[in-house]
Design a protein around this motif. Structure first.
Motif, PDB file in Angstrom:
ATOM      1  N   PRO A 388       0.821  -1.233   0.000  1.00  0.00           N
ATOM      2  CA  PRO A 388       0.000   0.000   0.000  1.00  0.00           C
ATOM      3  C   PRO A 388       0.842   1.264   0.000  1.00  0.00           C
ATOM      4  O   PRO A 388       0.433   2.285  -0.576  1.00  0.00           O
ATOM      5  CB  PRO A 388      -0.829  -0.131   1.285  1.00  0.00           C
ATOM      6  N   GLU A 389       2.015   1.224   0.637  1.00  0.00           N
ATOM      7  CA  GLU A 389       2.846   2.424   0.655  1.00  0.00           C
ATOM      8  C   GLU A 389       3.360   2.773  -0.731  1.00  0.00           C
ATOM      9  O   GLU A 389       3.534   3.965  -1.067  1.00  0.00           O
ATOM     10  CB  GLU A 389       4.013   2.245   1.632  1.00  0.00           C
ATOM     11  N   VAL A 390       3.589   1.758  -1.560  1.00  0.00           N
ATOM     12  CA  VAL A 390       4.022   2.028  -2.934  1.00  0.00           C
ATOM     13  C   VAL A 390       2.887   2.642  -3.736  1.00  0.00           C
ATOM     14  O   VAL A 390       3.094   3.602  -4.509  1.00  0.00           O
ATOM     15  CB  VAL A 390       4.529   0.732  -3.592  1.00  0.00           C
ATOM     16  N   VAL A 391       1.676   2.137  -3.564  1.00  0.00           N
ATOM     17  CA  VAL A 391       0.520   2.687  -4.277  1.00  0.00           C
ATOM     18  C   VAL A 391       0.279   4.137  -3.853  1.00  0.00           C
ATOM     19  O   VAL A 391      -0.002   5.010  -4.696  1.00  0.00           O
ATOM     20  CB  VAL A 391      -0.724   1.826  -4.017  1.00  0.00           C
ATOM     21  N   ALA A 392       0.416   4.429  -2.570  1.00  0.00           N
ATOM     22  CA  ALA A 392       0.222   5.802  -2.083  1.00  0.00           C
ATOM     23  C   ALA A 392       1.281   6.725  -2.667  1.00  0.00           C
ATOM     24  O   ALA A 392       0.984   7.876  -3.052  1.00  0.00           O
ATOM     25  CB  ALA A 392       0.257   5.828  -0.559  1.00  0.00           C
ATOM     26  N   TRP A 393       2.519   6.250  -2.726  1.00  0.00           N
ATOM     27  CA  TRP A 393       3.581   7.093  -3.287  1.00  0.00           C
ATOM     28  C   TRP A 393       3.326   7.362  -4.764  1.00  0.00           C
ATOM     29  O   TRP A 393       3.512   8.496  -5.243  1.00  0.00           O
ATOM     30  CB  TRP A 393       4.929   6.392  -3.102  1.00  0.00           C
TER      31      TRP A 393
END
Length: 548
Positions: A388-393
């Protein structure tokens, strides 16, 4: 006393003596050598007289005829004369060249030529028959109404890549007519697919940009394309961006950003600058324009961390290049070429971050992230992971990059999740369809355009949960390390149909890719005939030029 009675006086023939009173016959000088002295005599030319009967028989018929009348021989016919010397010269030159060619032609070449010709013809007939059989099977499970109805045409680029093959299959399942194009000299992998209705070749855009753009416009107008999706794996997306305004005048929607946005997205130095402006973590980076600045990085000795050098500046979008800097200065001076490093073509040297390297394939439509898949590639296996942190970035970066206009494109980000935890760190960005796209399902075209109402399946999840495997890599790993896990992975790839190029209803591209394309490209790269295989054809190289 003289030895001869006639010695000391001239001897005369009786016949000559009898005629001496008349006219004397002509004399002929004669040299006689005797007793060491040479004497000269003048002898008349005379012969013994013939009998009267023979004189009468041989006498001429007339006093004026000295010899009997004989017919003169006819002159030979004149030889044909050419109008100039060059026809005969050309004839002799042709005969000489033909003789030399026949003499130099070795028999073993003939012995190898005919079998190879027959084998090529047999292989071509076999592929044609197999392709026809696959098309018959594909038409068997399609209704006549579905085949007859008018369909929207989608034009895809990069027909030599696995991404284009999966795009063609997905749009075919979505109810569209698929046309694929590829540059000259590359293997036409998509041509073998039953999902492709037509295949075209275009000139290489490097150095022939005008011809490339004209060829795309001609194909789009001829096939009546409604959408153009460039893969931008075998050639940079910059050239497709140049063709975008010309295609839009023809009524074709281009799923690619403008040339200005492509230059800004693919510039590694610009990427680091934007991250700093958004207060996003970014790795240590240096912009170098000379060899001395690169050598200054080795001032403290060998490099302690891996350093990646990306092309930057205005030429970064046209000449994609990424180099892993050697650890020592001596290796750098020996292996790395810096002929193109200057003020107009700088490098962005980025420090690698230890952690998990991930590759994304992000679909952006009207500045909104409509689909994203994040994969990790190891040992020939692409495994989708949930980060999820990659998608948010990615969403935050796309929102910033699309300010001032609508952005629709496929983007590929190379990011790192630090080993000790922390924020996502980017390393590079490319415009185009990256290899993790093969992990998306057949519902991905819904994220690009409005699905056809005649689609024969209900909407489903865009992301496929199962990993994709590359059969040669998995098989080689199973042979070198025959563990239970490796053998199970090989069986999973074969029997479960999760191979990156295999689909049950379209099996021909699988054999074409593994039996023809991969061996030919490996042989060409080993012999130095072909350039290195682009990242589009393997699972080890996220971007062209380096395994990051």
């Amino acid at each position: 006393m003289p030895a001869c009675a006639h010695e000391g006086r001239a001897w005369r023939s009786p016949s000559l003596a009898s005629s001496s009173s008349g006219s004397s016959p002509p004399a002929s000088p004669v040299l006689i050598r005797a007793n060491g002295t040479t004497r000269r005599f003048s002898l008349p030319l005379a012969t013994s007289p013939l009998p009267p009967a023979k004189q009468a028989a041989t006498a001429p018929s007339s006093p004026t005829a000295l010899c009997p009348a004989r017919p003169w021989p006819e002159p030979p016919p004149p030889e044909p004369v050419f109008n100039g010397w060059y026809p005969l010269f050309l004839l002799r030159l042709t005969i000489a060249l033909a003789s030399d060619a026949l003499s130099r032609l070795a028999w073993h070449r003939l012995l190898l030529f005919w079998p190879s010709l027959l084998a090529s013809a047999a292989l071509a007939l076999f592929w044609r028959a197999l392709a026809t059989f696959c098309r018959v099977l594909e038409a068997a499970h399609t209704s006549a109404w579905e085949r007859a109805r008018p369909k929207r045409t989608v034009l895809l680029g990069g027909g030599s890549t696995l991404q284009a093959l999966h795009l063609a299959r997905n749009f075919h399942d979505a109810g569209a007519r698929v046309v694929v194009c590829e540059s000259d000299g590359l293997f036409p992998l998509a041509r073998f697919s039953a999902a492709v209705s037509a295949f075209h070749t275009v000139p290489r855009p490097e150095g022939r940009t005008h011809e490339y753009v004209c060829a795309l416009c001609r194909i789009a107008e001829q096939e009546k394309a409604a959408l153009y999706v460039p893969v931008s794996a075998s050639s940079p997306a910059y050239y497709d961006a140049l063709a975008k305004p010309h295609l839009e005048k023809l009524g074709v929607k281009v799923f690619c950003p403008s040339a200005r946005d492509v230059c800004r997205l693919e510039d590694a130095w610009e990427l680091m600058r934007r991250c700093a402006a958004l207060s996003l973590p970014a790795p240590a980076a240096h912009k170098v324009v000379s060899r001395e600045q690169v050598l200054a990085l080795y001032a403290g000795g060998p490099l302690k961390r891996r350093m990646l050098a990306f092309t930057a500046g205005p030429t970064a979008a046209r000449a994609r290049r990424c180099v892993v800097l050697p650890k020592t200065r001596a290796e750098f001076q020996q292996k790395v070429q810096l002929d193109d490093l200057n003020e107009l073509q700088p490098w962005a040297v980025v420090q690698d971050v230890p952690g998990e390297h991930l590759i994304t394939c992000t679909t952006v439509r009207d500045s909104q992230v409509t689909a994203n898949v994040t994969c990790t590639g190891r040992d020939g296996v692409l495994t989708p992971v949930n980060r999820p942190e990659v998608v948010a970035w990615v969403e935050r970066f796309v929102a910033e990059a699309s300010k001032g206009g609508k952005l629709s494109a496929h983007l590929a980000f190379h990011v790192v999740v630090p080993a000790g935890g922390g924020a996502v760190v980017p390393l590079a960005c490319r415009v185009g369809v990256s290899l993790p796209y093969v992990c998306l399902s057949a519902d991905h075209p819904r994220a690009v355009w409005t699905a056809c109402r005649h689609a024969d399946h209900a909407p489903g999840p865009i992301l496929a949960s199962a990993p994709r495997l590359w059969l040669p890599s998995v098989a080689l790993r199973a042979l070198l390390r025959p563990t239970v896990q490796c053998v199970a992975g090989l069986g999973y790839a074969v029997f479960k149909g999760r191979e990156a190029a295999f689909v049950a209803w379209d099996p021909l591209p699988f054999f074409a890719h593994h039996c023809i394309q991969v061996p030919l490209e490996a042989l060409g790269s080993w012999c130095g005939v072909l350039r290195a295989t682009p990242a589009a054809h393997s699972l080890f190289d996220p971007f062209v030029g380096v395994a990051c």
